[in-house]
Design an enzyme around this catalytic site. Structure first.
Site, PDB file in Angstrom:
ATOM      1  N   ALA A 147     -24.304 -28.275  48.258  1.00  0.00           N
ATOM      2  CA  ALA A 147     -23.315 -28.185  49.332  1.00  0.00           C
ATOM      3  C   ALA A 147     -21.917 -28.278  48.738  1.00  0.00           C
ATOM      4  O   ALA A 147     -21.750 -28.596  47.553  1.00  0.00           O
ATOM      5  CB  ALA A 147     -23.520 -29.313  50.335  1.00  0.00           C
ATOM      6  N   LYS A 148     -20.926 -28.013  49.528  1.00  0.00           N
ATOM      7  CA  LYS A 148     -19.542 -28.256  49.135  1.00  0.00           C
ATOM      8  C   LYS A 148     -18.705 -28.330  50.397  1.00  0.00           C
ATOM      9  O   LYS A 148     -19.073 -27.759  51.427  1.00  0.00           O
ATOM     10  CB  LYS A 148     -19.020 -27.124  48.243  1.00  0.00           C
ATOM     11  CG  LYS A 148     -17.909 -27.572  47.322  1.00  0.00           C
ATOM     12  CD  LYS A 148     -18.463 -28.313  46.125  1.00  0.00           C
ATOM     13  CE  LYS A 148     -17.380 -28.837  45.215  1.00  0.00           C
ATOM     14  NZ  LYS A 148     -17.944 -29.357  43.958  1.00  0.00           N
ATOM     15  N   GLY A 149     -17.577 -29.031  50.315  1.00  0.00           N
ATOM     16  CA  GLY A 149     -16.687 -29.113  51.464  1.00  0.00           C
ATOM     17  C   GLY A 149     -15.244 -29.089  51.012  1.00  0.00           C
ATOM     18  O   GLY A 149     -14.944 -29.281  49.830  1.00  0.00           O
ATOM     19  N   VAL A 177     -20.125 -26.405  53.671  1.00  0.00           N
ATOM     20  CA  VAL A 177     -21.173 -25.392  53.540  1.00  0.00           C
ATOM     21  C   VAL A 177     -22.400 -26.037  52.912  1.00  0.00           C
ATOM     22  O   VAL A 177     -22.312 -26.650  51.840  1.00  0.00           O
ATOM     23  CB  VAL A 177     -20.705 -24.208  52.653  1.00  0.00           C
ATOM     24  CG1 VAL A 177     -21.855 -23.241  52.395  1.00  0.00           C
ATOM     25  CG2 VAL A 177     -19.539 -23.475  53.312  1.00  0.00           C
TER      26      VAL A 177
END
Ligand code: NAD
Length: 436
Positions: free
Chosen positions: A125-127, A80
């Site tokens: 962001a992050k994943g 995201v």
């Protein structure tokens, strides 16, 4: 200020799915309720409010992987990008069975505010990949990493999206990610990720950066309260990267670390725990189990010890409405992301506890990640002393910025930190305008 007197009609703007997540421990809701309060106090215009409440991009990928036994397994991965108005997206990747899109979204938003509060030229962001890395072989882990990297490769790049390690990922995983990306673009591209091994473009001081940042802002908070870190008593929950380094550096400043804990249990020693001995124990035994430098106490009691400083540096949602009334620390330095629920905030305020919020307290890690990205792009690497000096400048200045805003608006440090970061992101949106 009474919230019903505020101009912003949040109820009519908020996404309809908000009501589904009123649970105290929902990470997106916890983050968003703080965001809403700060946005209301800033009197943020509804258009910018709507933009900042929604992630820019959400990618869901299937990650097929050949397992060691010859079976094909298909994992689900997310990335995201919450907001990139201030620069490339920045945020970790976690491998965990509990990964959900809601959590990834919350963590991506958190990263946006965290980068803005320390004024880094990054978005957030992050994943994550839903998997159990502890049950996987090194080969399986490498194949998951490479296939997931390929799945999200359209987002990745030093100018667009720069991942880092998070829960259950480490510098080994970042090396595979960097290699996969480099193979696809046909050149070695160090700056596509941070948290890499030092031998391949990682930064000196990165491993210690989050704990060092915690120590630095705690020192500032104590000075603000007329106290000295030298002689202050400290309890630390979580004795991993963040907690153990924060404890070690605080002890080096003369603090007395009386309580520490990890998954294996909590330990108390009124005379002060030998932090170096505890770190050595964990290096040898992988946890504090069997540590003899303190008496074992109930894990929950560690949080309510009568200490000057409490450092929650393990998990989300450990300080809740249930235990907040019993917390006796004067300062809480949130080493972990989201250790305090939104509902517990007013209880801590009422007790006069000075909370250094996560988006400020643990921003030392992303700050040195920023230094790593800068060094990779320059191809010129700094000494550890320079890294630490620049980290010190940023953390001290950021603490001062947040404190000033909290005095000006008579709000706690958390609300001030959100106000500062949201106003910085909003300013860029106003300047850039809406592309159409
Ligand atoms: P880590 O895996 O190195 O350490 C986590 C520690 O918490 C371990 O000692 C583990 O045993 C302990 N723990 C787990 N469950 C516990 C429980 N129920 N009670 C007490 N202790 C428990 O992780 P880390 O990198 O130190 O990260 C800790 C927190 O800090 C996370 O919330 C992470 O998101 C946040 N954080 C980390 C960084 C970083 O640079 N590492 C940066 C910013 C924020």
């Amino acid at each position: 200020m009474a919230l019903d007197l505020l101009r912003l009609p949040t109820d009519s703007i908020v996404r309809p799915d908000k009501d589904r997540f009123l649970n105290e421990e929902n990470p997106f809701e916890g983050m968003m309720s703080r965001f809403d309060r700060a946005a209301e106090l800033l009197d943020l215009e509804p258009g910018i409010y709507k933009i900042l409440r929604n992630p820019e991009k959400q990618l869901i990928v299937s990650v097929p992987v050949m397992m060691d036994n010859g079976d094909v397994e298909v994992f689900t991965g997310y990335r995201v990008l919450y907001n990139t108005s201030r620069g490339p997206a920045k945020g970790g990747i976690r491998f965990d069975m509990n990964v959900t899109l809601e959590e990834v979204k919350a963590l991506a938003a958190w990263m946006t505010w965290k980068c803005a509060v320390v004024n880094l030229p990054f978005g957030g962001a992050k994943g994550g990949v839903i998997c159990d890395p502890l049950s996987m072989s090194v080969g399986e882990l490498e194949r998951v990493t490479r296939r997931y990297t390929k799945g999200i490769i359209s987002l990745l790049g030093p100018d667009t999206d720069v991942p880092a390690p998070d829960v259950n990922t480490n510098e080994r995983v970042m090396a595979w990610l960097m290699d996969t990306y480099s193979m696809h673009v046909g050149r070695t591209e160090n700056a596509v990720t941070t948290g890499k091994p030092v031998e391949m473009g990682g930064s000196l001081g990165r491993k210690e950066a989050t704990g060092r940042g915690c120590m630095l802002v705690t020192k500032e908070a104590l000075a603000h309260l007329g106290m000295d870190i030298n002689g202050a008593t400290v309890a630390v929950q979580g004795f991993g990267n963040v907690g153990s380094i924060a404890a070690k550096l605080m002890a080096q400043q003369g603090a007395k670390v009386v309580g520490i804990s990890d998954r294996a249990g909590a330990f108390y020693n009124a005379k002060g725990i030998d932090v170096d001995a505890a770190i050595k124990h964990v290096q040898q035994h992988r946890s504090l189990e069997g540590f003899t430098g303190g008496d074992m106490i109930d894990a929950e009691d560690l949080l309510t010890l009568e200490v000057d400083v409490l450092v929650p540096a393990a998990l989300e949602n450990v300080i809740t409405t249930k235990n907040a009334p019993r917390i006796r620390a004067k300062v809480i330095c949130e080493g972990a992301n989201g250790p305090t629920t939104a509902a517990a905030d007013p209880i801590l305020d009422e007790k006069g506890i000075f909370v250094i919020p996560d988006i400020l307290a643990n921003a030392g890690g992303v700050t040195v990640s920023y230094f790593e990205w800068v060094q990779d792009r320059m191809g010129y690497f700094w000494s550890e002393a320079i890294v630490n000096e620049r980290l010190g400048d940023i953390m001290t200045r950021s603490f001062g910025d947040v404190l000033q805003l909290s005095k000006q608006h008579r709000v706690n440090m958390r609300t001030a930190a959100y106000m500062l970061s949201i106003s910085r992101v909003a300013t860029v949106h106003r300047l850039r305008g809406i592309y159409a």
